[in-house]
Motif scaffolding. Structure first.
Motif, PDB file in Angstrom:
ATOM      1  N   GLY A 160       0.761  -1.310  -0.072  1.00  0.00           N
ATOM      2  CA  GLY A 160      -0.031  -0.168   0.124  1.00  0.00           C
ATOM      3  C   GLY A 160       0.769   1.172   0.021  1.00  0.00           C
ATOM      4  N   THR A 170      -5.007   2.816  -0.509  1.00  0.00           N
ATOM      5  CA  THR A 170      -5.544   1.617   0.621  1.00  0.00           C
ATOM      6  C   THR A 170      -4.149   1.029   0.651  1.00  0.00           C
ATOM      7  N   GLN A 171      -4.365   0.245   1.919  1.00  0.00           N
ATOM      8  CA  GLN A 171      -3.317  -0.423   2.431  1.00  0.00           C
ATOM      9  C   GLN A 171      -3.688  -1.973   2.851  1.00  0.00           C
ATOM     10  N   THR A 172      -2.871  -2.668   2.799  1.00  0.00           N
ATOM     11  CA  THR A 172      -3.126  -4.256   3.322  1.00  0.00           C
ATOM     12  C   THR A 172      -2.196  -4.575   4.206  1.00  0.00           C
ATOM     13  N   TYR A 173      -2.955  -5.199   5.156  1.00  0.00           N
ATOM     14  CA  TYR A 173      -2.140  -5.949   6.218  1.00  0.00           C
ATOM     15  C   TYR A 173      -2.523  -7.446   6.645  1.00  0.00           C
ATOM     16  N   ALA A 174      -1.857  -7.977   7.407  1.00  0.00           N
ATOM     17  CA  ALA A 174      -2.017  -9.498   7.653  1.00  0.00           C
ATOM     18  C   ALA A 174      -1.802  -9.841   8.734  1.00  0.00           C
ATOM     19  N   ARG A 199      -5.371 -11.848   5.400  1.00  0.00           N
ATOM     20  CA  ARG A 199      -4.993 -10.420   4.798  1.00  0.00           C
ATOM     21  C   ARG A 199      -6.383  -9.639   4.469  1.00  0.00           C
ATOM     22  N   PHE A 200      -6.077  -8.619   4.959  1.00  0.00           N
ATOM     23  CA  PHE A 200      -7.154  -7.554   4.944  1.00  0.00           C
ATOM     24  C   PHE A 200      -6.841  -6.047   4.007  1.00  0.00           C
ATOM     25  N   THR A 201      -7.524  -5.649   3.077  1.00  0.00           N
ATOM     26  CA  THR A 201      -7.353  -4.357   2.746  1.00  0.00           C
ATOM     27  C   THR A 201      -8.185  -3.225   3.326  1.00  0.00           C
ATOM     28  N   VAL A 598     -12.829  -2.214   5.850  1.00  0.00           N
ATOM     29  CA  VAL A 598     -12.431  -3.312   5.210  1.00  0.00           C
ATOM     30  C   VAL A 598     -13.003  -3.361   3.567  1.00  0.00           C
ATOM     31  N   VAL A 601     -10.836  -9.201   1.952  1.00  0.00           N
ATOM     32  CA  VAL A 601     -10.110 -10.080   2.678  1.00  0.00           C
ATOM     33  C   VAL A 601      -9.532 -11.031   1.784  1.00  0.00           C
ATOM     34  N   THR A 602      -8.638 -11.735   2.321  1.00  0.00           N
ATOM     35  CA  THR A 602      -7.866 -12.932   1.372  1.00  0.00           C
ATOM     36  C   THR A 602      -7.287 -13.739   2.326  1.00  0.00           C
TER      37      THR A 602
END
Length: 613
Positions: A160, A170-174, A199-201, A598, A601-602
Motif C-alpha cells: 500500500g 488503500t493499505q493491506t495488512y496481514a 490479509r485485509f485491505t 475493510v 479479505v484474502t
C-alpha cells in the motif's frame, strides 16, 4: 486303551483343534471387523474435519469479516498516513514495530469476537456427527493453546501507500492465524490444522455502506422519530444523536449511536456526548440502566414491551461522524473524467439498450450485440430554465464516453468514463426509461456504475432500477415473530447508482409513479431524503428502495391513520439494504466518512496437517 477309547481321544482332540481354529477365526474376524470399523471412522472423521476446514474458510471470509470491519472502524487511525501502526509518511511502509503492536491489539480484540462465534458450536448438519472449529489469532482460542509445534508470528504490513491530504490510498495488512477443525463420530476424532495469513485491505469508508445514517434523528421540524415493529434494517444503522424505540424493531446489521447532545447544524461538530437511547413510555436510559443488558434491553410498561433486536450488535458510544462540507471531490471527478454541467438540469434520464454494428436496436442476447448505457440531459440555458438544450451521451463497458452530434452520429468526448455526473445547481427530474405495463424498465446496464451529484435539490420523478438487482425480496416479519432476511442471490452484480445532493434535498417528486422503485444509495448532506409534499399528496402505494439512505435529518415519506394504520398521504416504505455496500462496493466517488473500512479479505494457507485421536 481300546479302539473305542482311542476313537474318543481322536474325536476330542479333533473337537479341541476345530474349536481352537474356530475361536482363532472368530477372533480374527472380530479383529478385522474392528479394523474395518476403525478405518471407516478414520475416513469419516477425516472427511468431517476437512469439511470443517472449508466451513472455517467461509467463516473467515464472511461473518468474521464483519467483525473485523467493526473493530477497524474503532482502531484504525483517522489522521495518520498509515491506518495501523504509524511511522514516517515519506517511507514506503509503516514502522514494523509499531505496526506489529497495532496488529497485536487488533488480534486480541478479534479473538474475543471469534470465540463468541465458534466456541461450543457444532457446525455438523447431521445428528450423531460433529464438526467443531477454533481459530487462533492469539496463542489461546476457546480456552485451548495452539497445537504442538505451531507458533504465531507477528502481524505485518503487506502493501500500500501512505495517505496524503487529497489521496486516500488503500493499505493491506496481514494477521497470522491457525484454524483447527475437528470431525467427530462417536468416540472417534480427527483434526485438520490449517496455518496461514488473514490479509485485509483497508480504505476510506464510504457513506454508502449505511442502510440508514442520520446526523440528527428527528424530522427537520424537531418531531421525534421512533423505530417500531415495522422497522426492519439488514445493514448498518448510525445516528450522531439518539435512537427511540417502540415495541420490537429489528436490526440485522450493526447499530451505532454517537449520543451527541448538541450537534451542529453544519454537521461538523457533536458537542457533549451522552450514551443511551429513548424507550417509549420510559424516557432516556443509559447503557448501565438497560436490563437485562445494554446489548439486549427490554422495557415493559403500560404501552407494551419495548425490546429492539440488535442481531448485528449495538455500540451506544460510537464515534461522531461528520457530514461532508462540500462536493468538491465529486465536482473535480466530473470535470476530469465524467460529465460536468455548469447549470441546473431540467431532466436527466438513465437508460440502456443493445445495438448491432449498424446502430439498430436489437435484443441483448443477439450475437455481437453491443450494450450501451445512455445518459440523456435537458440542460438549462438560463437561470429561469425556460430554455433547455438536449444532450445525449453513451458508453459501453470499458469503452469511451461518446456524445451524439447533430447528424445523429456519436463522437468520443472522453477515452473512458469514471461514472460521475455533477450538476452545479439542481436536477428537476431524474428518472429511468419508464414502465412496460406496471413493471419498471431497468435504467442501469449490468456494467454501469454511476453517481449523480448536485449542489442543489435532486427530484426523482420515475423508477430507477438495475438490470441485475442484487436482491429480489425484502426482509419480513413472520407471524411467529421471527425474521426472514431479504433474499439477495445476485451478490456479485456490478451495476450500482448513487444520488447525492450537497446543499439540497433528495426528493421523490410529485410526478413519480405509484409504488415507485428506486435502486440506489441516496444522500443529502444538508437536508433530507424524503417524499415531496409527503403530507399533502394522495396515498401513492409503497416506495421500494434497494440501497441505503444518508441524510442530515430523517425524511418523511407519508402519513398514516394512527388508529387504523391506513395510509393517508404519500408512500409507505419498503427498504432493502444492498449487502454489496457493506463489503466495500460503492458508487464512484461517493462521499467518504474519514474512517477506514475493510474493502477485501484474502486467505493464504501455508500448510495443513491431519491429526488422529
Amino acid at each position: 486303551m481300546g479302539r473305542k477309547g482311542m476313537a474318543l481321544m481322536v474325536v476330542l482332540t479333533t473337537l479341541i483343534l476345530v474349536s481352537g481354529i474356530g475361536t482363532l477365526l472368530f477372533l480374527r474376524t472380530l479383529n478385522e471387523m474392528r479394523h474395518s470399523q476403525l478405518d471407516e471412522k478414520i475416513v469419516q472423521t477425516l472427511m468431517l474435519a476437512r469439511a470443517g476446514a472449508l466451513v472455517g474458510g467461509g467463516f473467515l471470509s464472511g461473518p468474521l469479516r464483519d467483525q473485523l470491519d467493526a473493530l477497524v472502524q474503532g482502531q484504525a487511525s483517522t489522521t495518520s498516513c498509515w491506518a495501523l501502526g504509524g511511522g514516517d509518511c515519506s517511507a514506503q511502509e509503516p514502522d514494523p514495530i509499531l505496526t506489529a503492536q497495532a496488529l497485536n491489539n487488533l488480534a486480541r480484540a478479534l479473538q474475543d469476537r471469534v470465540d463468541q462465534l465458534t466456541c461450543n458450536q457444532d457446525f455438523s448438519p447431521e445428528a450423531g456427527l460433529s464438526i467443531t472449529l477454533r481459530v487462533h489469532f492469539t496463542d489461546s482460542a476457546c480456552g485451548q493453546t495452539l497445537p504442538t509445534g505451531i507458533q504465531l508470528p507477528p502481524g505485518r504490513f503487506v502493501e500500500g501507500a501512505p495517505r496524503s491530504a487529497n489521496q486516500a490510498a488503500t493499505q493491506t495488512y496481514a494477521l497470522p492465524f491457525v484454524l483447527v477443525a475437528q470431525g467427530g463420530a462417536g468416540i472417534y476424532r480427527r483434526n485438520v490444522v490449517v496455518q496461514g495469513e488473514y490479509r485485509f485491505t483497508l480504505g476510506r469508508s464510504s457513506f454508502a455502506r449505511y442502510a440508514l445514517f442520520t446526523h440528527i434523528h428527528t424530522l427537520p421540524n424537531g418531531t421525534d422519530i421512533w423505530f417500531t415493529d415495522g422497522t426492519l434494517f439488514d445493514g448498518p444503522v448510525h445516528t450522531n444523536t439518539y435512537f427511540r424505540f417502540y415495541r420490537r424493531p429489528w436490526f440485522g446489521g450493526p447499530v451505532t449511536s454517537a449520543g451527541c447532545t448538541n450537534p451542529s447544524q453544519d454537521g461538523q461538530a457533536c458537542g457533549s456526548q451522552r450514551a443511551g437511547a429513548y424507550f417509549y413510555g420510559q424516557g432516556f436510559l443509559s447503557p448501565t440502566q438497560m436490563q437485562p443488558s445494554p446489548s439486549a434491553p427490554v422495557v415493559t410498561n403500560r404501552y407494551g414491551t419495548h425490546a429492539p433486536t440488535f442481531a448485528g450488535g449495538i455500540d451506544w458510544q460510537a464515534s461522531f461522524i461528520p457530514l461532508p462540507q462540500n462536493a468538491q471531490d465529486q465536482k473535480a471527478a466530473a470535470q476530469n473524467g465524467g460529465l460536468y454541467f455548469s447549470q441546473g438540469v431540467m431532466s436527466l434520464k438513465l437508460s440502456f439498450q443493445c445495438e448491432n454494428a449498424n446502430g439498430a436496436k436489437v435484443a441483448c442476447d443477439t450475437p455481437q450485440a453491443i450494450k450501451y448505457q445512455y445518459i440523456e440531459a435537458q440542460i438549462c440555458q438560463n437561470r429561469a430554465c425556460n430554455r433547455v438544450q438536449r444532450e445525449v451521451y453513451r458508453y459501453t463497458e470499458g469503452g469511451p464516453l461518446e456524445k451524439e452530434q447533430n447528424n445523429g452520429r456519436f463522437q468520443t468526448v472522453r477515452p473512458s468514463f469514471n461514472g460521475v455526473i455533477y450538476v452545479d445547481g439542481g436536477v428537476e427530474s431524474l428518472e429511468g426509461p419508464g414502465r412496460n405495463g406496471n413493471q419498471p424498465t431497468p435504467a442501469l446496464a449490468s456494467f454501469a456504475q454511476i453517481t449523480v451529484a448536485a449542489s442543489g435539490t435532486i427530484r426523482i420523478q420515475g423508477d430507477l432500477t438495475y438490470e441485475i438487482p442484487p436482491c429480489t425480496s425484502p426482509s419480513r416479519r413472520n407471524p411467529d415473530g421471527t425474521i426472514t432476511p431479504a433474499n439477495c442471490p445476485n451478490s456479485q452484480a456490478q451495476n450500482i447508482l448513487g444520488i447525492y445532493s450537497q446543499d439540497g434535498d433528495v426528493l421523490i417528486g410529485e410526478n413519480a409513479p405509484d409504488n415507485v422503485q428506486i435502486h440506489a444509495t441516496l444522500m443529502s448532506s444538508s437536508g433530507v431524503v424524503a417524499v415531496e409534499n409527503y403530507n399533502r399528496t394522495r396515498a401513492r402505494g409503497t416506495a421500494y428502495l434497494l440501497g441505503g439512505i444518508i441524510e442530515k435529518y430523517y425524511g418523511a415519506f407519508g402519513t398514516f391513520n394512527s388508529t387504523t394504520g391506513q395510509q393517508q398521504t404519500g408512500y409507505g416504505r419498503t427498504f432493502v439494504y444492498d449487502p454489496r455496500l457493506r463489503r466495500g462496493l460503492a458508487p464512484p466517488f461517493f462521499p467518504t466518512t474519514g474512517k477506514d473500512q475493510v474493502l477485501a479479505v484474502t486467505l493464504f494457507a501455508y500448510g495443513q496437517r491431519e491429526q488422529l485421536y
